[in-house]
Design a protein around this motif. Structure first.
Motif, PDB file in Angstrom:
ATOM      1  N   ILE A  51      41.609  -8.010  50.417  1.00  0.00           N
ATOM      2  CA  ILE A  51      41.216  -6.635  50.120  1.00  0.00           C
ATOM      3  C   ILE A  51      39.742  -6.495  50.512  1.00  0.00           C
ATOM      4  CG2 ILE A  51      40.904  -4.873  48.348  1.00  0.00           C
ATOM      5  CD1 ILE A  51      43.165  -6.076  46.792  1.00  0.00           C
ATOM      6  N   ASP A  52      39.502  -5.692  51.513  1.00  0.00           N
ATOM      7  CA  ASP A  52      38.139  -5.441  51.992  1.00  0.00           C
ATOM      8  C   ASP A  52      37.778  -3.993  51.641  1.00  0.00           C
ATOM      9  OD1 ASP A  52      35.932  -6.609  53.945  1.00  0.00           O
ATOM     10  OD2 ASP A  52      36.234  -4.491  54.486  1.00  0.00           O
ATOM     11  N   TYR A  53      36.610  -3.812  51.031  1.00  0.00           N
ATOM     12  CA  TYR A  53      36.282  -2.467  50.565  1.00  0.00           C
ATOM     13  C   TYR A  53      34.773  -2.237  50.546  1.00  0.00           C
ATOM     14  CZ  TYR A  53      35.140  -4.766  46.118  1.00  0.00           C
ATOM     15  OH  TYR A  53      34.596  -5.577  45.155  1.00  0.00           O
ATOM     16  N   ASP A  71      36.534 -12.087  60.729  1.00  0.00           N
ATOM     17  CA  ASP A  71      36.067 -10.758  61.129  1.00  0.00           C
ATOM     18  C   ASP A  71      35.606  -9.932  59.936  1.00  0.00           C
ATOM     19  OD1 ASP A  71      36.619 -11.408  63.733  1.00  0.00           O
ATOM     20  OD2 ASP A  71      38.629 -10.510  63.705  1.00  0.00           O
ATOM     21  N   TYR A  72      36.234 -10.118  58.781  1.00  0.00           N
ATOM     22  CA  TYR A  72      35.862  -9.349  57.593  1.00  0.00           C
ATOM     23  C   TYR A  72      34.617  -9.917  56.930  1.00  0.00           C
ATOM     24  CZ  TYR A  72      40.547  -7.327  57.980  1.00  0.00           C
ATOM     25  OH  TYR A  72      41.678  -6.681  58.425  1.00  0.00           O
ATOM     26  N   LEU A  73      34.406 -11.224  57.056  1.00  0.00           N
ATOM     27  CA  LEU A  73      33.246 -11.834  56.406  1.00  0.00           C
ATOM     28  C   LEU A  73      31.942 -11.477  57.099  1.00  0.00           C
ATOM     29  CD1 LEU A  73      34.675 -15.401  55.635  1.00  0.00           C
ATOM     30  CD2 LEU A  73      34.588 -13.398  54.138  1.00  0.00           C
ATOM     31  N   ASP A  74      31.999 -11.046  58.341  1.00  0.00           N
ATOM     32  CA  ASP A  74      30.782 -10.708  59.089  1.00  0.00           C
ATOM     33  C   ASP A  74      30.280  -9.302  58.792  1.00  0.00           C
ATOM     34  OD1 ASP A  74      30.768 -13.191  60.237  1.00  0.00           O
ATOM     35  OD2 ASP A  74      31.899 -12.560  62.011  1.00  0.00           O
ATOM     36  N   GLU A  76      29.248  -5.941  56.042  1.00  0.00           N
ATOM     37  CA  GLU A  76      28.510  -5.741  54.792  1.00  0.00           C
ATOM     38  C   GLU A  76      29.436  -5.345  53.641  1.00  0.00           C
ATOM     39  OE1 GLU A  76      25.307  -6.271  54.187  1.00  0.00           O
ATOM     40  OE2 GLU A  76      25.109  -7.070  56.211  1.00  0.00           O
ATOM     41  N   SER A  77      30.688  -5.071  53.931  1.00  0.00           N
ATOM     42  CA  SER A  77      31.632  -4.705  52.875  1.00  0.00           C
ATOM     43  C   SER A  77      31.997  -5.951  52.054  1.00  0.00           C
ATOM     44  CB  SER A  77      32.883  -4.088  53.480  1.00  0.00           C
ATOM     45  OG  SER A  77      33.509  -4.996  54.379  1.00  0.00           O
ATOM     46  N   VAL A  78      32.582  -5.708  50.901  1.00  0.00           N
ATOM     47  CA  VAL A  78      33.008  -6.804  50.023  1.00  0.00           C
ATOM     48  C   VAL A  78      34.422  -7.218  50.406  1.00  0.00           C
ATOM     49  CG1 VAL A  78      33.478  -7.484  47.653  1.00  0.00           C
ATOM     50  CG2 VAL A  78      31.546  -5.980  48.157  1.00  0.00           C
ATOM     51  N   SER A  79      34.621  -8.505  50.586  1.00  0.00           N
ATOM     52  CA  SER A  79      35.933  -9.043  50.965  1.00  0.00           C
ATOM     53  C   SER A  79      36.451  -9.939  49.844  1.00  0.00           C
ATOM     54  CB  SER A  79      35.842  -9.838  52.270  1.00  0.00           C
ATOM     55  OG  SER A  79      35.386  -9.021  53.325  1.00  0.00           O
ATOM     56  N   TRP A  80      37.612  -9.564  49.316  1.00  0.00           N
ATOM     57  CA  TRP A  80      38.269 -10.392  48.299  1.00  0.00           C
ATOM     58  C   TRP A  80      39.463 -11.069  48.953  1.00  0.00           C
ATOM     59  CZ3 TRP A  80      41.569  -8.220  43.693  1.00  0.00           C
ATOM     60  CH2 TRP A  80      42.099  -9.313  42.973  1.00  0.00           C
ATOM     61  N   VAL A  81      39.370 -12.377  49.128  1.00  0.00           N
ATOM     62  CA  VAL A  81      40.442 -13.171  49.713  1.00  0.00           C
ATOM     63  C   VAL A  81      41.156 -13.876  48.569  1.00  0.00           C
ATOM     64  CG1 VAL A  81      41.046 -15.000  51.326  1.00  0.00           C
ATOM     65  CG2 VAL A  81      39.115 -13.484  51.829  1.00  0.00           C
ATOM     66  N   ASP A  82      42.406 -13.527  48.359  1.00  0.00           N
ATOM     67  CA  ASP A  82      43.190 -14.071  47.255  1.00  0.00           C
ATOM     68  C   ASP A  82      44.261 -14.988  47.824  1.00  0.00           C
ATOM     69  OD1 ASP A  82      44.197 -14.546  44.750  1.00  0.00           O
ATOM     70  OD2 ASP A  82      45.432 -12.735  44.705  1.00  0.00           O
ATOM     71  N   VAL A  83      44.169 -16.266  47.505  1.00  0.00           N
ATOM     72  CA  VAL A  83      45.112 -17.276  47.982  1.00  0.00           C
ATOM     73  C   VAL A  83      46.005 -17.668  46.807  1.00  0.00           C
ATOM     74  CG1 VAL A  83      45.394 -19.540  49.047  1.00  0.00           C
ATOM     75  CG2 VAL A  83      43.424 -18.098  49.653  1.00  0.00           C
ATOM     76  N   SER A  84      47.321 -17.538  46.988  1.00  0.00           N
ATOM     77  CA  SER A  84      48.283 -17.880  45.941  1.00  0.00           C
ATOM     78  C   SER A  84      49.134 -19.042  46.417  1.00  0.00           C
ATOM     79  CB  SER A  84      49.171 -16.675  45.612  1.00  0.00           C
ATOM     80  OG  SER A  84      48.392 -15.587  45.160  1.00  0.00           O
ATOM     81  N   GLY A  85      48.984 -20.179  45.765  1.00  0.00           N
ATOM     82  CA  GLY A  85      49.740 -21.370  46.140  1.00  0.00           C
ATOM     83  C   GLY A  85      48.836 -22.468  46.653  1.00  0.00           C
ATOM     84  N   GLN A 152      27.872 -14.220  49.171  1.00  0.00           N
ATOM     85  CA  GLN A 152      27.016 -13.042  49.202  1.00  0.00           C
ATOM     86  C   GLN A 152      27.819 -11.749  49.293  1.00  0.00           C
ATOM     87  OE1 GLN A 152      23.658 -13.346  48.814  1.00  0.00           O
ATOM     88  NE2 GLN A 152      23.677 -11.120  48.546  1.00  0.00           N
ATOM     89  N   HIS A 153      28.826 -11.732  50.172  1.00  0.00           N
ATOM     90  CA  HIS A 153      29.626 -10.523  50.351  1.00  0.00           C
ATOM     91  C   HIS A 153      31.117 -10.798  50.235  1.00  0.00           C
ATOM     92  CE1 HIS A 153      26.135  -8.195  51.567  1.00  0.00           C
ATOM     93  NE2 HIS A 153      25.824  -9.139  52.443  1.00  0.00           N
TER      94      HIS A 153
END
Length: 380
Positions: A51-53, A71-74, A76-85, A152-153
């Motif tokens: 979820i990038d926002y 690509d999302y980590l570069d 300024e938006s906030v990136s929530w990477v949720d790994v399940s498993g 940071q982001h």
């Protein structure tokens, strides 16, 4: 390199609490290389959701590979990477490369269950918590480790099992732009998720409050051996909860004092409120533990009183029949010269003496109130 571990139960129920050891930890063989990942055979294959926002927009996608996060980590938006498993060492290693994680961070994420803690690295924070969720039938609860890596982001969260967490409300707040989450950074997102984990303890404790209330009625009205097993199971499950919430309190306290630059002063204020919630959980938990211990004492006292009443009933019966047995024994002797043996009314006189003695004793015990107490106990 091999790893030895005790079997552990991630699902804590009343039945299993009496059989499973809730304090089992994995441990590596002496001399094992630090940072080596050991994946359990039954671990679920990872699924990656992102979820990038920012304040204006939000994007929710399911990723096929860890490299798609770059690509999302570069931005300024906030990136929530949720790994399940945790069922793929390759994917976890690649995630570590994408986010620049230390090998010991990955080891802490994979090896579950871990004690809740916070560790600070050069450009990220590792936060380990234990998430609990009540079962639908109120028979125990699920325990699942959640690992947060705060940058940071970005915020990387790793869970043991897919599609079973308490973060749905946070996802809705992001996607539908509710509250302050889209106006703040990744540190606020980390706070929101930790707060959701802590709030998840309250429904579990509410279930235990109902179970303890039901056990109180059972102990007073109809105690049995099954009641003792239920009390013992509740005590063990509450002890397991305490094991996870107590170190979480210390971890959140250390977050409020962190000086890494990844947590703003505004978010620290929210974390202090989160710390207060952990104190509330601990207070309720300790109260329930005391009640459970008190139930054990009440149960033992009730069983002792029940045994005393049973012994009193038996004593009353024995006391009534002892003189009757004495009279019958005297006239049951086979002596030839016993005047009463040839008396025509001897048999009836003997019965009259025994009935009179029994009636006198019964009247005496009734006046003392023994029959009334015994009858009330038998009715209960």
């Amino acid at each position: 390199m091999t790893q030895t571990h005790f079997p552990r139960s991630r699902l804590v129920t009343e039945a299993e609490a009496d059989k499973e050891d809730l304090f089992d930890y994995f441990y590596d063989q002496p001399g094992s290389t630090p940072g080596t990942l050991i994946i359990e055979a039954d671990a679920t294959p990872p699924e990656i959701f992102l979820i990038d926002y920012n304040e204006a927009n939000s994007t929710s996608v399911k990723l096929s590979t860890p490299e798609e996060c770059i690509d999302y980590l570069d931005t300024e938006s906030v990136s929530w990477v949720d790994v399940s498993g945790l069922g793929s060492e390759d994917i976890l290693q690649r995630l570590g490369e994408v986010f620049g994680l230390h090998p010991l961070v990955l080891e802490d994420i994979v090896h579950v269950p871990q004690r809740p803690k916070v560790e600070e690295y050069e450009d990220h924070l590792l936060i380990l918590v234990q998430m609990v969720m009540p079962k639908p039938n109120k028979d125990g609860f699920w325990i699942e480790q959640v690992s947060f890596v705060l940058g940071q982001h970005y915020l990387l969260s790793v869970q043991e099992e897919p599609q079973r967490d308490c973060f749905e409300a946070v996802r809705d707040r992001i996607l539908f732009n509710k509250g302050n989450v889209r106006k703040t950074g990744a540190d606020y997102l980390a706070y929101a998720l930790i707060d959701a984990v802590i709030d998840g303890f309250f429904p579990v404790l509410e279930d235990y409050g109902e179970r303890i209330a039901a056990l109180e009625d059972e102990v007073i009205l109809k105690p049995s051996h099954k009641t003792l097993k239920k009390i013992y199971a509740v005590k063990r499950e509450l002890l397991a909860l305490r094991r996870y919430i107590w170190p979480l309190r210390n971890a959140i306290n250390s977050l409020t004092k962190a000086d890494s630059g990844l947590i703003s002063s505004d978010v620290i204020i929210y974390l202090r409120d989160c710390y207060d919630h952990t104190i509330q959980v601990l207070d309720i938990l300790e109260t329930y533990r005391e009640l459970a211990s008190g139930l054990m004492d009440v149960y033992l006292s009730a069983m002792s009183n029940k045994m005393n009443e049973i012994m009193k009933v038996l004593t009353v019966i024995s006391t009534i029949f002892i003189p009757m047995t004495f009279i019958a024994g005297v006239y049951g002797m086979n002596f030839e010269y016993m005047p009463e043996l040839k008396w025509p009314w001897g048999y009836y006189t003997c019965w009259g003496m025994m009935i009179a003695v029994a009636a006198t004793l019964c009247f005496f015990f009734w006046r003392r109130g023994w029959f009334q107490d015994s009858a009330s106990v038998n009715d209960d």
